[in-house]
Write a protein that holds these residues in place. Structure first.
Motif, PDB file in Angstrom:
ATOM      1  N   SER A 139       0.831  -1.199   0.000  1.00 19.90           N
ATOM      2  CA  SER A 139       0.000   0.000   0.000  1.00 19.90           C
ATOM      3  C   SER A 139       0.867   1.250   0.000  1.00 19.90           C
ATOM      4  O   SER A 139       2.077   1.215   0.296  1.00 19.90           O
ATOM      5  CB  SER A 139      -0.922  -0.008   1.225  1.00 19.90           C
ATOM      6  OG  SER A 139      -1.748  -1.146   1.221  1.00 19.90           O
ATOM      7  N   VAL A 162       1.583   2.345   5.265  1.00 20.64           N
ATOM      8  CA  VAL A 162       1.182   1.384   6.295  1.00 20.64           C
ATOM      9  C   VAL A 162       1.759   1.855   7.625  1.00 20.64           C
ATOM     10  O   VAL A 162       2.971   2.078   7.729  1.00 20.64           O
ATOM     11  CB  VAL A 162       1.680  -0.046   5.968  1.00 20.64           C
ATOM     12  CG1 VAL A 162       1.327  -1.000   7.109  1.00 20.64           C
ATOM     13  CG2 VAL A 162       1.100  -0.530   4.656  1.00 20.64           C
ATOM     14  N   LYS A 207       1.909   0.929  11.740  1.00 14.33           N
ATOM     15  CA  LYS A 207       1.655  -0.124  12.716  1.00 14.33           C
ATOM     16  C   LYS A 207       2.160   0.308  14.098  1.00 14.33           C
ATOM     17  O   LYS A 207       3.318   0.697  14.256  1.00 14.33           O
ATOM     18  CB  LYS A 207       2.351  -1.427  12.308  1.00 14.33           C
ATOM     19  CG  LYS A 207       1.781  -2.068  11.045  1.00 14.33           C
ATOM     20  CD  LYS A 207       2.509  -3.373  10.739  1.00 14.33           C
ATOM     21  CE  LYS A 207       1.928  -4.030   9.486  1.00 14.33           C
ATOM     22  NZ  LYS A 207       2.627  -5.300   9.162  1.00 14.33           N
ATOM     23  N   GLU A 253      -3.916   1.804   7.301  1.00 16.45           N
ATOM     24  CA  GLU A 253      -3.316   1.581   5.993  1.00 16.45           C
ATOM     25  C   GLU A 253      -3.989   2.502   4.981  1.00 16.45           C
ATOM     26  O   GLU A 253      -5.192   2.752   5.070  1.00 16.45           O
ATOM     27  CB  GLU A 253      -3.501   0.119   5.595  1.00 16.45           C
ATOM     28  CG  GLU A 253      -2.735  -0.304   4.363  1.00 16.45           C
ATOM     29  CD  GLU A 253      -2.803  -1.804   4.148  1.00 16.45           C
ATOM     30  OE1 GLU A 253      -2.801  -2.227   2.970  1.00 16.45           O
ATOM     31  OE2 GLU A 253      -2.859  -2.548   5.160  1.00 16.45           O
TER      32      GLU A 253
END
Length: 558
Positions: free
Chosen positions: A362, A365, A367, A386
């Motif tokens: 993508s 992203v 996290k 995302e």
């Protein structure tokens, strides 16, 4: 700072240029300068010898020799003047070359380490570091060359005139009880002793000047900076009717300059009083000492003049630090400030921001991203999301919860963060901060910024300006100015949308970039982005609920 640390500091500041690829041309100019200095000293020796013959011709009523010496003396003086002027010219060439290279060196280091931005995160960071590049580099180069030439000339003069002074000094004979003693070349030792005592006293009196000059530069820089801020925010100050308050603040800053200047003045007064007294006494001492030998007919009037000249040259060569102490004190202060600036850049380079990784998935992203404030308190905790092409995300939340800090972290601009941030390989992003930035360029270049090459045609730019409701500015396309002051906030925000359309990023971060626009214009510009850049991913921070309809995902920062 001890002696070794001082020379380490000097070497640290001069080595970048003198180890660069420009050193060969610089060394050539330096050799020319030092050669001219040697020639000046040689001419000074010849002039001292000429003095002896000239005054002897007067004492002996030798008219023919008098006029002959006038001609030869004129030639010597002309050569001396030529060497002095050429030394000045050569040193000026070296100075501008060195300053140009060093300015570019510091400027590139300042930009490369992003000190211009990350220095704000350093506690007790240096005041106005940008002025170190503009002011202190100039003074450092100028004073370094000046002190080098003077020091070199003094060393050569010392060796040359010591020989003359020793030759004419004779022996100082004195008796103690039944024993006779003599001191050969006693005037040489007297000159060394006199200069040594003078140098020691000058350093004792003038040592506080280093700190005072450092403070003076700080106060001057702060005063200039605050005046610039008044000019930059003139509209807001006028709207608040706060001119009197700003005037008080500026006066307060200037009073710091005046108070410190008076301390500098008092210290310089003491140094100058000593220096002038010291200098006047030094012109009398050799005459008084050599007068006995002259009246005893052991030396001629010409010899006496040579003794006076040689004594003055030897004394100055040894004690040149006395006469240059104000320059040396300024030089030390400038070096301290440049060293602080280099330290600031080193510290800025050590600031660690969460790395942005690259992948083939993508566009973005995120996290387990956590954002902290400088005190270490959590603003955003373990955020994950995302972003794909053509996706639109709206970030909402109360003021001060960390939305702008989040966008800064996603662009590598916030060091107080942890987690994983990944972007697609080769993707292009554009971060539009809350405060629009329009560089001091013509309007076309300001709109296209940061794009500098292959700019769109005037026709394409004008069409976009019309779409972004900037019709009234089309005639100013090639006008340069301070657009942040000349245009309203609304006009600046319209330009920002025009800029996004021209730069065509893959992902754009809009941090309240339409807050000054009316709702209809705001919707129109967002729809324009959607229509002309259908694959553009848009991340928006806004308090306007109207924008919810244009964003498929809404992330609340609590």
């Amino acid at each position: 700072m001890n002696f070794i640390q001082f020379w380490q500091q000097v070497w640290l500041l001069i080595k970048p240029f003198w180890l660069s690829n420009k050193r060969y041309v610089a060394l050539l100019w330096l050799v020319i300068i030092l050669s001219c200095a040697i020639f000046e000293v040689y001419m000074s020796v010849r002039l001292t010898e000429w003095n002896g013959g000239f005054y002897n011709s007067l004492q002996n009523y030798d008219q023919r020799k008098f006029f002959t010496l006038l001609v030869s003396g004129s030639i010597i003086m002309l050569l001396f003047v030529f060497a002095t002027i050429f030394t000045y010219y050569s040193s000026s060439i070296l100075e501008i070359q060195w300053r140009k290279w060093l300015t570019e060196y510091y400027l590139q280091a300042w930009v490369k380490s992003r000190s211009y931005y990350f220095s704000e995160f350093i506690q007790n960071n240096q005041d106005n570091p940008d002025q170190r590049i503009s002011d202190d580099v100039h003074q450092f180069v100028n004073l370094t060359i000046k002190i080098l030439i003077t020091s070199f000339r003094s060393i050569i003069s010392l060796g040359s005139f010591l020989v003359i002074l020793w030759r004419f000094s004779g022996n100082f004979i004195f008796n103690i009880s039944t024993h006779s003693f003599f001191i050969p070349g006693y005037m040489v030792w007297l000159a060394l002793l006199y200069a040594g005592i003078g140098t020691y006293i000058t350093f004792k009196i003038g040592n506080p000047l280093i700190k005072l000059n450092y403070q003076q530069q700080c106060y001057e820089a702060n005063f200039r900076y605050n005046l610039v801020r008044i000019r930059e925010h003139s509209q807001q100050i006028a709207a608040y009717k706060a001119a009197a308050i700003e005037s008080q603040h500026a006066t307060r800053d200037f009073n710091h300059i005046v108070d410190n200047f008076m301390q500098v003045l008092r210290r310089n007064f003491k140094i100058n009083m000593f220096n002038y007294t010291y200098g006047q006494i030094s012109t009398i001492i050799p005459t008084l000492i050599s007068a006995g030998r002259y009246f005893a007919r052991k030396i001629t009037l010409g010899d006496m003049m040579q003794i006076n000249s040689a004594f003055a040259r030897v004394q100055f060569a040894i004690a040149f630090l006395i006469y240059m102490y104000a320059d040396i004190a300024t030089w030390r202060a400038v070096m301290n400030r440049l060293s602080d600036f280099m330290h600031l850049m080193d510290e800025s380079a050590k600031i660690v921001v969460p790395p942005i990784y690259h992948h083939e998935l993508s566009l973005l992203v995120v996290k387990n991203l956590s954002i902290y404030n400088p005190a270490g308190n959590i603003l955003v905790n373990n955020l994950s999301f995302e972003v794909s092409r053509a996706e639109h995300l709206l970030f909402v939340g109360k003021t001060g919860v960390g939305k702008s800090s989040l966008f800064k972290a996603l662009n590598g601009l916030w060091p107080y963060a942890s987690g994983v941030i990944s972007e697609r390989n080769g993707s292009k992003s554009l971060f539009i901060a809350q405060r629009p930035y329009l560089p001091l360029l013509n309007l076309k270049e300001a709109i296209c910024y940061p794009l500098v090459n292959n700019l769109p045609s005037d026709t394409a730019i004008k069409e976009l300006m019309i779409d972004c409701e900037l019709d009234a500015l089309i005639e100013k396309l090639y006008t340069s100015g301070d657009w942040n002051k000349m245009l309203s906030i609304g006009e600046q925000q319209k330009i920002i949308f025009c800029r996004v359309l021209i730069n065509k990023p893959d992902i754009v971060y809009l941090d309240e970039s339409s807050s000054a626009l009316d709702r209809a214009t705001e919707l129109k510009l967002y729809n324009l982005l959607h229509a002309q850049l259908p694959q553009l991913a848009i991340l928006t921070i806004s308090h306007n609920n109207q924008l919810r309809q244009l964003h498929k995902k809404i992330i609340t920062i609590a």
